[in-house]
Design an enzyme around this catalytic site. Sequence first.
Site, PDB file in Angstrom:
ATOM      1  N   HIS A 167       0.834  -1.202   0.000  1.00  0.00           N
ATOM      2  CA  HIS A 167       0.000   0.000   0.000  1.00  0.00           C
ATOM      3  C   HIS A 167       0.868   1.251   0.000  1.00  0.00           C
ATOM      4  CE1 HIS A 167       0.932   0.835   4.233  1.00  0.00           C
ATOM      5  NE2 HIS A 167       0.833  -0.481   4.422  1.00  0.00           N
ATOM      6  N   CYS A 227       3.184  -5.300   6.589  1.00  0.00           N
ATOM      7  CA  CYS A 227       2.904  -4.866   5.221  1.00  0.00           C
ATOM      8  C   CYS A 227       4.117  -4.202   4.573  1.00  0.00           C
ATOM      9  CB  CYS A 227       1.730  -3.899   5.213  1.00  0.00           C
ATOM     10  SG  CYS A 227       0.153  -4.687   5.543  1.00  0.00           S
TER      11      CYS A 227
END
Length: 205
Positions: free
Chosen positions: A165, A181
Amino acid sequence: MSKSPFQTPNRRGFLIGGAALLSSPALAQSTDSTEEQAYDPLRPPPEPEPPVRRNISSFKAQSWQPYFSNTRNGAILVDTQSRVLHYWSEDQSVYRLFPSSVPLTEDMTRRGRTSVIRKVEGPSWSPTPSMKKRNPEWPDHIPPGPDNPLGSHALYLSWKYYRIHGTHDTRKIGRKSSNGCIGLYNEHISELFSMTKIGTQVLLI
């Protein structure tokens, strides 16, 4: 490029509280729960890492062949050591290399093969149940926008709670700053988002 930390007084409080909690031994303990290893977007970046001698040659173009048997649907390689994301298009005519953020610790680092299962432009964010239990003062939901910790775009992986992201906090890129992440500059995740498709292969090493 603007930096957009949480701008309301309450959200500033989350960041300040998160900074204090970051030093807590309880949060430093690892668990076997996938949920406990999920990305913690409200956690601010750690203090600057001590100076290290960087291997500049590790931030270089790579060939896809040592890592994938083919490039069907495109391929993404994330090198958590050099903190770089590589992308190859299915026909191998496009190759991109982007600096990335990586997990805070080895315990939080998941490696192996997965794939893109969902693409969201303007993602929203909600804490996992374990995050909310640890930090009840955190909001239940943060809508898309400059305060959102997932940046402008998100690629959801087949591993639950794991994503590639963007981030509005550019200090995180090139650093150990997540709970699992992989983060990119917003302009880079936008480019990657436009090139990837559902089913794009992903390998973290």
